[in-house]
Enzyme design. Structure first.
Site, PDB file in Angstrom:
ATOM      1  N   ASP A  13       1.156  -1.119   0.108  1.00  0.00           N
ATOM      2  CA  ASP A  13       0.132   0.375  -0.308  1.00  0.00           C
ATOM      3  C   ASP A  13       1.091   1.542  -0.035  1.00  0.00           C
ATOM      4  OD1 ASP A  13      -2.290  -1.229   0.194  1.00  0.00           O
ATOM      5  OD2 ASP A  13      -2.274  -1.668   2.192  1.00  0.00           O
ATOM      6  N   LYS A  16       1.968   2.386  -4.869  1.00  0.00           N
ATOM      7  CA  LYS A  16       2.380   1.504  -7.021  1.00  0.00           C
ATOM      8  C   LYS A  16       1.835   1.974  -7.509  1.00  0.00           C
ATOM      9  CE  LYS A  16       2.628  -2.456  -4.568  1.00  0.00           C
ATOM     10  NZ  LYS A  16       2.258  -1.956  -3.359  1.00  0.00           N
ATOM     11  N   GLY A  40      -4.436  -4.210  -3.752  1.00  0.00           N
ATOM     12  CA  GLY A  40      -5.340  -3.501  -4.342  1.00  0.00           C
ATOM     13  C   GLY A  40      -4.851  -2.020  -4.606  1.00  0.00           C
ATOM     14  N   HIS A  41      -5.107  -2.115  -5.752  1.00  0.00           N
ATOM     15  CA  HIS A  41      -3.765  -0.265  -6.093  1.00  0.00           C
ATOM     16  C   HIS A  41      -4.801   0.663  -6.491  1.00  0.00           C
ATOM     17  CE1 HIS A  41       0.038  -3.232  -7.802  1.00  0.00           C
ATOM     18  NE2 HIS A  41      -0.893  -3.430  -6.156  1.00  0.00           N
ATOM     19  N   GLN A 221       2.045  -6.382  -3.272  1.00  0.00           N
ATOM     20  CA  GLN A 221       2.514  -6.067  -1.176  1.00  0.00           C
ATOM     21  C   GLN A 221       4.064  -5.202  -1.636  1.00  0.00           C
ATOM     22  OE1 GLN A 221       1.564  -9.578  -3.977  1.00  0.00           O
ATOM     23  NE2 GLN A 221      -0.016  -8.605  -2.539  1.00  0.00           N
TER      24      GLN A 221
HETATM   25  P1  GDP Z   1      -0.987   0.474  -3.670  1.00  0.00           P
HETATM   26  O1  GDP Z   1      -1.426  -0.925  -2.915  1.00  0.00           O
HETATM   27  O2  GDP Z   1       0.823   0.349  -3.474  1.00  0.00           O
HETATM   28  O3  GDP Z   1      -1.166   0.917  -4.888  1.00  0.00           O
HETATM   29  O4  GDP Z   1      -1.671   1.523  -3.387  1.00  0.00           O
HETATM   30  P2  GDP Z   1      -2.909   1.594  -2.361  1.00  0.00           P
HETATM   31  O5  GDP Z   1      -3.472   1.642  -3.138  1.00  0.00           O
HETATM   32  O6  GDP Z   1      -3.380   0.588  -1.535  1.00  0.00           O
HETATM   33  O7  GDP Z   1      -2.634   2.390  -1.152  1.00  0.00           O
HETATM   34  C1  GDP Z   1      -2.145   3.902  -1.733  1.00  0.00           C
HETATM   35  C2  GDP Z   1      -3.183   4.757  -1.226  1.00  0.00           C
HETATM   36  O8  GDP Z   1      -2.982   6.182  -0.758  1.00  0.00           O
HETATM   37  C3  GDP Z   1      -4.324   5.361  -1.719  1.00  0.00           C
HETATM   38  O9  GDP Z   1      -5.406   5.675  -1.491  1.00  0.00           O
HETATM   39  C4  GDP Z   1      -4.026   6.303  -3.284  1.00  0.00           C
HETATM   40  O10 GDP Z   1      -5.144   6.938  -3.658  1.00  0.00           O
HETATM   41  C5  GDP Z   1      -3.246   7.125  -2.065  1.00  0.00           C
HETATM   42  N1  GDP Z   1      -2.531   8.323  -2.497  1.00  0.00           N
HETATM   43  C6  GDP Z   1      -1.218   7.584  -3.125  1.00  0.00           C
HETATM   44  N2  GDP Z   1      -0.352   8.574  -2.809  1.00  0.00           N
HETATM   45  C7  GDP Z   1      -0.651   9.139  -2.449  1.00  0.00           C
HETATM   46  C8  GDP Z   1       0.003  10.974  -1.860  1.00  0.00           C
HETATM   47  O11 GDP Z   1       1.274  10.846  -2.338  1.00  0.00           O
HETATM   48  N3  GDP Z   1      -0.470  10.996  -1.393  1.00  0.00           N
HETATM   49  C9  GDP Z   1      -1.994  10.872  -0.187  1.00  0.00           C
HETATM   50  N4  GDP Z   1      -2.540  11.688   0.796  1.00  0.00           N
HETATM   51  N5  GDP Z   1      -2.434  10.195  -0.692  1.00  0.00           N
HETATM   52  C10 GDP Z   1      -2.017   9.086  -1.899  1.00  0.00           C
HETATM   53  P1  IMO Z   2      -1.437  -3.770  -2.021  1.00  0.00           P
HETATM   54  O1  IMO Z   2      -0.797  -4.554  -3.458  1.00  0.00           O
HETATM   55  C1  IMO Z   2      -1.420  -4.532   2.313  1.00  0.00           C
HETATM   56  C2  IMO Z   2      -1.175  -9.232   3.854  1.00  0.00           C
HETATM   57  C3  IMO Z   2      -2.490  -9.069   4.272  1.00  0.00           C
HETATM   58  C4  IMO Z   2      -1.634 -10.348   5.232  1.00  0.00           C
HETATM   59  C5  IMO Z   2      -0.784 -10.570   4.492  1.00  0.00           C
HETATM   60  C6  IMO Z   2      -0.953 -12.313   3.653  1.00  0.00           C
HETATM   61  O2  IMO Z   2      -2.364  -3.096  -2.854  1.00  0.00           O
HETATM   62  O3  IMO Z   2       0.056  -2.865  -1.322  1.00  0.00           O
HETATM   63  P2  IMO Z   2      -3.034 -12.690   1.907  1.00  0.00           P
HETATM   64  O4  IMO Z   2      -3.761 -12.539   1.769  1.00  0.00           O
HETATM   65  O5  IMO Z   2      -0.970 -12.133   0.551  1.00  0.00           O
HETATM   66  O6  IMO Z   2      -2.025 -14.289   1.823  1.00  0.00           O
HETATM   67  O7  IMO Z   2      -1.897 -11.802   2.939  1.00  0.00           O
HETATM   68  O8  IMO Z   2       0.117  -9.838   3.290  1.00  0.00           O
HETATM   69  N1  IMO Z   2      -1.343  -8.547   2.466  1.00  0.00           N
HETATM   70  C7  IMO Z   2      -1.309  -6.849   2.053  1.00  0.00           C
HETATM   71  N2  IMO Z   2      -1.282  -6.122   2.715  1.00  0.00           N
HETATM   72  N3  IMO Z   2      -1.171  -4.275   1.189  1.00  0.00           N
HETATM   73  C8  IMO Z   2      -1.145  -5.492   0.041  1.00  0.00           C
HETATM   74  O9  IMO Z   2      -1.273  -5.276  -1.306  1.00  0.00           O
HETATM   75  C9  IMO Z   2      -0.905  -6.881   0.155  1.00  0.00           C
HETATM   76  N4  IMO Z   2      -1.612  -7.879  -0.001  1.00  0.00           N
HETATM   77  C10 IMO Z   2      -1.178  -9.121   1.101  1.00  0.00           C
HETATM   78  O10 IMO Z   2      -2.770  -8.214   4.937  1.00  0.00           O
HETATM   79  O11 IMO Z   2      -0.994  -9.294   6.938  1.00  0.00           O
HETATM   80 MG    MG Z   3      -2.730  -1.522  -2.178  1.00  0.00          MG
END
Ligand code: GDP
Ligand code: IMO
Ligand code: MG
Length: 420
Positions: A13, A16, A40-41, A221
């Protein structure tokens, strides 16, 4: 040409999805190489936001080829839902996504095994996303799995039933009530939809593209959740590190170009497991609120804490990071002081190394820095950044020995600053 890699350096998270969407304009080919719908991207542009789980974040860019590599595990139902949302944007996903024949399928019973196994662990559960990731990778390495390339086989249903029966037998040990029938119906419908896609030997496709084009591999991840280098067993089941891109796409290490390491200006983690700099207090709550730290896949509140340099250094080392990207700096805009862990005390001894012992008591050693107390979200150029913020990033660059190439100051595509 080379394939550049984007990787999360923390516990996932990091942002990415956003950064791959930003960089995708420079890359005609974008590939996912591991993970599956546990990811979840999030992407945001033109006042619209999306969450992608299996589909590479290049899908919204015109003329981009998006490859779902062999290292990915795919749930057809979740994939279909994603594709429906993408279609609403006027994009035909069947035209710009290619799926590896070798990508493993997540069966309805894989999800149930995930849930049964987590329930049986009780307090010691991993905190998985319950998407069936672990059980699917177990079947892959255990040589039982079902792959995307098999869906056209005449006896596909038979192959499915053979694996399902293994799962039914395995589930008996858990005393876990379940009913897979509804999901199973949806699953077979989604398999029909999957047949509309090019399901190919993507290792050949990618090799062909790389003769004339650059590609970008999108990690899922983060390094601290890697099956080898994370705090086992509180990890995911795939290789989230740079080497995973080679295995998960069928490319040689010599083909890898830049390695972009993404990190948040602080830390978060969902699920169980060690988190040395975790803040279980009002400051942690403030970070969660300011950063909207709730899972993009499960909606769970994310655990929050200060930036952890020993963990970052470790991630930089195992991935061979060439460029750093700092995300969500704006979340710290209102803080008077900001802490950074520069080392740990483990069993009374100071170290800057990540310990092997998952259950070791780790006490972080902090450096405190002055906050910048300015709104970064409107900044678009390096010269607009406040001096205190520049000091913060210089300190991190010095500690990690690498430059920060991009700084993200908000969730939107436009809120991205290219440094230098
Ligand atoms: P990922 O799994 O690495 O793609 O990240 P996620 O999408 O799960 O979580 C990142 C969260 O931060 C999302 O809600 C994005 O919309 C938000 N986000 C990304 N970059 C920024 C930033 O620079 N500032 C803020 N405030 N939010 C951001
Ligand atoms: P993105 O790509 C954050 C965590 C789960 C749990 C562990 C194992 O959005 O960054 P799993 O379902 O893979 O067997 O769970 O890994 N986890 C993540 N945490 N971002 C993710 O993906 C994750 N995918 C799995 O919360 O701790
Ligand atoms: Mg994510």
């Amino acid at each position: 040409m080379k394939i550049d890699v984007v990787l999360g350096l923390q516990w996932g998270d990091e942002g990415k999805g956003k950064i791959v969407d930003v960089l995708a304009k420079n890359y005609p080919v974008i590939c996912r190489f591991q993970g599956g719908p546990n990811a979840g991207h999030s992407l945001q542009f033109s006042n619209k936001s999306f969450v992608l789980h299996t589909v590479p974040a290049g899908v919204f860019r015109k003329n981009t080829v998006n490859i779902i590599g062999n290292g990915v595990v795919l749930d057809p139902v979740i994939f279909l839902d994603e594709c429906k949302a993408i279609s609403k944007m006027g994009i035909d996903p069947t035209k710009n996504i290619i799926i590896s024949k070798r990508a493993h399928l997540i069966l309805p019973t894989h999800r149930i095994i995930d849930a049964a196994s987590e329930t049986s662990l009780g307090k010691t559960k991993i905190g998985s996303t319950l998407k069936g990731i672990g059980p699917t990778y177990m079947d892959k390495t255990g040589r039982n799995g079902l792959r995307a390339g098999e869906i056209l086989a005449k006896d596909f249903k038979k192959r499915y039933n053979t694996l399902k029966q293994k799962h039914v037998a395995y589930l008996k040990q858990f005393n876990f009530n379940y009913d897979a029938s509804t999901y199973e119906k949806e699953w077979f419908k989604a398999i029909e939809y999957l047949k509309k896609f090019t399901i190919a030997d993507t290792e050949y496709e990618l090799c062909k593209h790389l003769k004339t084009k650059k590609a970008l591999a999108e990690g899922a991840q983060g390094t601290m959740l890697d099956v080898d280098f994370g705090a086992y067993p509180f990890v995911t089941s795939s290789s989230t590190v740079c080497a995973g891109a080679c295995v998960g796409l069928g490319i040689a290490p010599t083909k890898v170009g830049r390695v972009y390491g993404i990190f948040k200006a602080y830390c978060t983690r969902v699920g169980s497991g060690p988190f040395p700099t975790e803040l279980q207090d009002a400051v942690g709550e403030r970070l969660r609120k300011a950063g909207h730290e709730f899972g993009a896949t499960t909606g769970r509140p994310r655990r929050t804490g200060w930036l952890d340099l020993p963990a970052l250094k470790y991630a930089v080392m195992v991935n061979g990071v060439t460029d750093l990207i700092m995300m969500k700096a704006d979340v710290l805009d209102t803080f008077d002081t900001i802490k950074i862990a520069t080392g740990y005390i483990v069993n009374g001894k100071k170290t800057d190394k990540v310990p092997f012992d998952t259950y070791a008591k780790i006490e972080p050693v902090y450096k405190e820095m002055k906050g910048w107390k300015k709104d970064l979200t409107e900044c678009r150029k390096p010269e607009e950044l406040p001096a205190a913020f520049k000091r913060y990033i210089s300190f991190i660059e010095k500690e990690l020995g690498i430059k920060i190439t991009y700084i993200s100051v908000g969730p939107d595509r436009a809120q991205t600053i290219r440094m230098g």
